[in-house]
Write an enzyme that holds these catalytic residues in place. Structure first.
Site, PDB file in Angstrom:
ATOM      1  N   ASP A  91       0.846  -1.184   0.000  1.00 24.17           N
ATOM      2  CA  ASP A  91       0.000   0.000   0.000  1.00 24.17           C
ATOM      3  C   ASP A  91       0.888   1.244   0.000  1.00 24.17           C
ATOM      4  OD1 ASP A  91      -3.216   0.540   1.002  1.00 24.17           O
ATOM      5  OD2 ASP A  91      -1.794   2.206   1.092  1.00 24.17           O
ATOM      6  N   ILE A  92       0.510   2.221  -0.797  1.00 23.79           N
ATOM      7  CA  ILE A  92       1.308   3.450  -0.938  1.00 23.79           C
ATOM      8  C   ILE A  92       1.294   4.299   0.342  1.00 23.79           C
ATOM      9  CG2 ILE A  92      -0.457   5.040  -1.834  1.00 23.79           C
ATOM     10  CD1 ILE A  92       1.505   5.787  -4.068  1.00 23.79           C
ATOM     11  N   ASN A 100     -13.007  -3.154   2.509  1.00 24.96           N
ATOM     12  CA  ASN A 100     -13.933  -2.019   2.631  1.00 24.96           C
ATOM     13  C   ASN A 100     -14.931  -2.034   1.477  1.00 24.96           C
ATOM     14  OD1 ASN A 100     -12.508  -0.957   4.886  1.00 24.96           O
ATOM     15  ND2 ASN A 100     -11.024   0.019   3.529  1.00 24.96           N
ATOM     16  N   GLU A 102     -12.103   3.438  -1.086  1.00 22.36           N
ATOM     17  CA  GLU A 102     -11.552   4.588  -1.814  1.00 22.36           C
ATOM     18  C   GLU A 102     -11.301   4.208  -3.279  1.00 22.36           C
ATOM     19  OE1 GLU A 102      -7.190   6.314  -1.446  1.00 22.36           O
ATOM     20  OE2 GLU A 102      -8.170   6.186   0.515  1.00 22.36           O
ATOM     21  N   HIS A 133     -10.404  -5.489  -3.462  1.00 21.26           N
ATOM     22  CA  HIS A 133      -9.112  -5.759  -2.828  1.00 21.26           C
ATOM     23  C   HIS A 133      -9.290  -6.027  -1.345  1.00 21.26           C
ATOM     24  CE1 HIS A 133      -9.835  -1.407  -2.446  1.00 21.26           C
ATOM     25  NE2 HIS A 133      -9.157  -1.485  -1.326  1.00 21.26           N
ATOM     26  N   HIS A 138      -7.110  -5.789   2.343  1.00 24.47           N
ATOM     27  CA  HIS A 138      -5.942  -5.236   3.039  1.00 24.47           C
ATOM     28  C   HIS A 138      -5.398  -6.297   3.994  1.00 24.47           C
ATOM     29  CE1 HIS A 138      -6.821  -0.820   2.275  1.00 24.47           C
ATOM     30  NE2 HIS A 138      -8.007  -1.346   2.033  1.00 24.47           N
TER      31      HIS A 138
HETATM   32  P1  5GP Z   1      -9.700   1.265   0.181  1.00 23.91           P
HETATM   33  O1  5GP Z   1      -9.871   2.481   1.028  1.00 23.91           O
HETATM   34  O2  5GP Z   1     -10.327   1.429  -1.172  1.00 23.91           O
HETATM   35  O3  5GP Z   1     -10.108   0.004   0.874  1.00 23.91           O
HETATM   36  O4  5GP Z   1      -8.142   1.101  -0.024  1.00 23.91           O
HETATM   37  C1  5GP Z   1      -7.441   1.658  -1.090  1.00 23.91           C
HETATM   38  C2  5GP Z   1      -5.980   1.644  -0.708  1.00 23.91           C
HETATM   39  O5  5GP Z   1      -5.228   1.853  -1.893  1.00 23.91           O
HETATM   40  C3  5GP Z   1      -5.583   2.745   0.275  1.00 23.91           C
HETATM   41  O6  5GP Z   1      -5.056   2.154   1.466  1.00 23.91           O
HETATM   42  C4  5GP Z   1      -4.531   3.554  -0.474  1.00 23.91           C
HETATM   43  O7  5GP Z   1      -3.461   3.963   0.336  1.00 23.91           O
HETATM   44  C5  5GP Z   1      -4.083   2.583  -1.562  1.00 23.91           C
HETATM   45  N1  5GP Z   1      -3.632   3.232  -2.795  1.00 23.91           N
HETATM   46  C6  5GP Z   1      -4.260   4.247  -3.466  1.00 23.91           C
HETATM   47  N2  5GP Z   1      -3.583   4.572  -4.582  1.00 23.91           N
HETATM   48  C7  5GP Z   1      -2.516   3.737  -4.632  1.00 23.91           C
HETATM   49  C8  5GP Z   1      -1.431   3.605  -5.553  1.00 23.91           C
HETATM   50  O8  5GP Z   1      -1.320   4.301  -6.561  1.00 23.91           O
HETATM   51  N3  5GP Z   1      -0.490   2.646  -5.256  1.00 23.91           N
HETATM   52  C9  5GP Z   1      -0.590   1.844  -4.151  1.00 23.91           C
HETATM   53  N4  5GP Z   1       0.382   0.947  -3.962  1.00 23.91           N
HETATM   54  N5  5GP Z   1      -1.592   1.950  -3.262  1.00 23.91           N
HETATM   55  C10 5GP Z   1      -2.535   2.892  -3.500  1.00 23.91           C
END
Ligand code: 5GP
Length: 113
Positions: free
Chosen positions: A31-32, A88, A96, A101, A103
Site C-alpha cells: 500500500d502506498i 472495505n 476509496e 481488494h 488489506h
Molecule cells: P480502500 O480504502 O479502497 O479500501 O483502499 C485503497 C488503498 O489503496 C488505500 O489504502 C490507499 O493507500 C491505496 N492506494 C491508493 N492509490 C494507490 C497507488 O497508486 N499505489 C498503491 N500501492 N496503493 C494505492
C-alpha cells in the site's frame, strides 16, 4: 468519476508499484500509504467493483484472495503474532478504490475495532 484505473494499471505494470505476488487471478503489492509496518493490498486481476458485485459465478476469487493474503502473512512473519484482513465496501465502509481488494495489515498491535 471512479478510480479503478489505478489498480488496473498496477496489475498491468503500467504504473510502478512494489508487487510482491502475481498469478493469473491475483496481484498483491505494498500500500502506498501504509497504516501498519506490513500493509499489503491483495487485488483481483479481473475487475470487480466491490464485494457487492460478488456472484455465484465469481465467488471463487474471495478464496484465492484470502489464500494469497495468508501466504503473504507467513512470508512476512506476521502470522504468529497475528494480523488483520479488511475489505472495505462503498462509502460507509471507507472504500476509496473501486476495484476489489483485501488489506493485509500487521507488524504491530492494531487498535481494536
Ligand atoms: P480502500 O480504502 O479502497 O479500501 O483502499 C485503497 C488503498 O489503496 C488505500 O489504502 C490507499 O493507500 C491505496 N492506494 C491508493 N492509490 C494507490 C497507488 O497508486 N499505489 C498503491 N500501492 N496503493 C494505492
Amino acid at each position: 468519476m471512479e478510480n479503478s484505473e489505478i489498480f488496473k494499471n498496477i496489475i498491468k505494470r503500467k504504473i510502478s508499484s512494489e508487487i510482491l505476488y502475481q498469478d493469473k487471478n491475483i496481484t498483491a503489492f505494498k500500500d502506498i500509504n501504509p497504516k501498519a509496518p506490513v500493509h499489503i493490498l491483495v487485488v483481483s486481476n479481473k475487475f470487480i467493483r466491490s464485494s457487492n458485485e460478488i456472484t455465484k459465478e465469481n465467488k471463487g476469487i474471495l478464496g484465492d484472495m484470502l489464500y494469497v493474503a495468508i501466504k503473504l502473512a507467513k512470508k512476512f512473519n506476521i502470522d504468529k503474532k497475528g494480523y488483520r484482513l479488511i475489505m472495505n465496501c462503498n462509502e460507509h465502509g471507507g472504500q476509496e478504490i473501486f476495484h476489489l481488494h483485501l488489506h493485509l495489515l500487521g507488524g504491530k498491535k492494531l487498535g481494536k475495532i
